[in-house]
Design a protein around this motif. Sequence first.
Motif, short mmCIF file in Angstrom:
data_model
loop_
_atom_site.label_atom_id
_atom_site.label_comp_id
_atom_site.label_asym_id
_atom_site.label_seq_id
_atom_site.Cartn_x
_atom_site.Cartn_y
_atom_site.Cartn_z
N LEU A 44 73.70 26.75 66.55
CA LEU A 44 74.10 27.68 65.45
C LEU A 44 75.35 28.73 66.16
O LEU A 44 76.28 28.68 64.53
CB LEU A 44 72.73 28.78 65.59
CG LEU A 44 71.50 28.41 64.61
CD1 LEU A 44 70.65 28.64 64.62
CD2 LEU A 44 71.82 27.82 63.34
N GLY A 45 75.19 29.62 66.67
CA GLY A 45 76.95 30.39 66.99
C GLY A 45 77.81 29.06 66.59
O GLY A 45 78.67 29.34 66.30
N GLN A 46 78.13 28.11 66.95
CA GLN A 46 79.30 26.89 66.87
C GLN A 46 79.15 26.84 65.35
O GLN A 46 80.79 26.37 65.36
CB GLN A 46 79.02 25.96 67.41
CG GLN A 46 78.48 26.04 69.51
CD GLN A 46 78.07 25.28 70.14
OE1 GLN A 46 77.70 24.04 70.19
NE2 GLN A 46 78.81 25.26 71.82
N GLY A 104 77.70 34.77 63.17
CA GLY A 104 78.69 35.87 64.77
C GLY A 104 77.22 35.87 65.15
O GLY A 104 77.34 37.25 66.13
N HIS A 105 76.20 36.26 64.53
CA HIS A 105 75.26 36.51 65.21
C HIS A 105 74.04 35.44 64.75
O HIS A 105 73.95 35.27 63.79
CB HIS A 105 74.38 38.03 65.03
CG HIS A 105 74.05 38.33 63.82
ND1 HIS A 105 75.01 38.52 62.54
CD2 HIS A 105 72.48 38.43 63.47
CE1 HIS A 105 74.77 39.15 62.02
NE2 HIS A 105 73.52 39.11 62.02
N GLN A 156 73.43 39.33 56.72
CA GLN A 156 72.86 38.06 57.04
C GLN A 156 72.22 37.12 56.17
O GLN A 156 72.06 37.39 54.70
CB GLN A 156 71.16 38.25 57.68
CG GLN A 156 71.32 39.21 59.08
CD GLN A 156 69.79 39.45 59.45
OE1 GLN A 156 69.33 39.66 59.03
NE2 GLN A 156 69.89 39.75 60.61
N GLY A 157 72.40 35.81 55.88
CA GLY A 157 71.57 34.83 55.23
C GLY A 157 70.54 33.75 55.92
O GLY A 157 70.79 33.52 57.04
N LEU A 200 72.88 34.83 60.78
CA LEU A 200 71.45 33.84 60.35
C LEU A 200 70.58 34.93 60.56
O LEU A 200 69.99 35.63 61.65
CB LEU A 200 70.98 32.97 61.41
CG LEU A 200 70.48 31.76 60.74
CD1 LEU A 200 71.10 31.12 59.51
CD2 LEU A 200 69.97 30.67 61.54
N ALA A 201 69.79 35.32 59.58
CA ALA A 201 68.45 35.65 59.55
C ALA A 201 67.14 34.81 60.48
O ALA A 201 67.06 34.23 60.37
CB ALA A 201 67.58 36.41 58.25
#
Length: 352
Positions: free
Chosen positions: A77-79, A83-84, A317-318, A63-64
């Motif tokens: 967000l990780g859940q 991945g980052h 990233q998105g 996620l950017a």
Amino acid sequence: MYRLLFSTILSRLDPERAHHLAFWVIRALPTLGFGRLVQRFTRPRTDIGVDTLGLHFDSPFGLAAGFDKDGKAIVGLGQLGFGHVEVGTLTAIAQPGNPKPRLFRLIGDRAVVNRMGFNNAGASDARSRLARVRTVAGRPVVGVNIGKSRVAPVESSTSDYLSSTSVLAPLADYLVVNVSSPNTPGLRGLQEIDRLSPLLTAVRLSAGTTPLLVKISPDLEDDEVTRIAKLVVSIGLDGIIATNTTLSRADLTTDAAIVDAAGAGGLSGAPLADRSLAVLRLIRAVVPPEFCVISVGGVETADQVAERLAAGATLVQGYTAFLYRGPLWAREINRGLDRTLARPTRPRTARA
């Protein structure tokens, strides 16, 4: 289900209010008792991990910066499968950002215009949260994106960035110098080589062993992209993030009156895809194979992520498509990559 929810309810809400509602739910996810179960459902099923920056990323998709400005929802967000998670943009001095409204949807183009203006509670406020996240098992890799405080004169930019670096670098898995947002006066001028070189050199020394990257604009000329890429390699940075939002409004399908009503700000989303991919290729052509290049801009599907990886991206990233595709977006990407990257022709992961 989410598409129906978006078209009937969320799209009718003020975009910033809708963001805060979604953010509250994601932030609460780890405390609701089933976050780990959700993570088992969303994480990659195959080994699609990437080793770069001296770190291991379970998924090449993250996620950017911009969604979690103060580092309050990293675990949730990780859940969801990222991945980052790159938090920020954080500034040395807390600031409210630009006046509202400052976030606008261009639904027909699957795009967003924002002029948020680095609204955040400041580097020092984020310190304790980032320290706690580092102790959480199963957390995503955490990047920290820093920018210039609005009240800091351009000529004092380096000292302002160094203030943030001293607070945040020890708590970041990697650190990003943002010199490319269009919403802070004078910021993009820091991409000029004679200003960028001393800034990055100073931050590099202050960051110590924390991997350091710089985030650049899609609106640079091709030769400027190449010069910056060569510069950051020569200085000893660990990577480049390409790209930030664009000032361009070319080739949009949304009614011109709606675009004009949105006004100034950076455009993100699907219209940025072609330029972001082109900048990625320019950078990869002049940097070493092991150099980390994170591609961001207009990515929505697993096939697009795979295309960026095949074009030389180390990670992808998105952000904007998260607003349109909903909470299972990262899972969709991971499932697609489970299939795509398992092919015999899958690109090899980069190692640093």
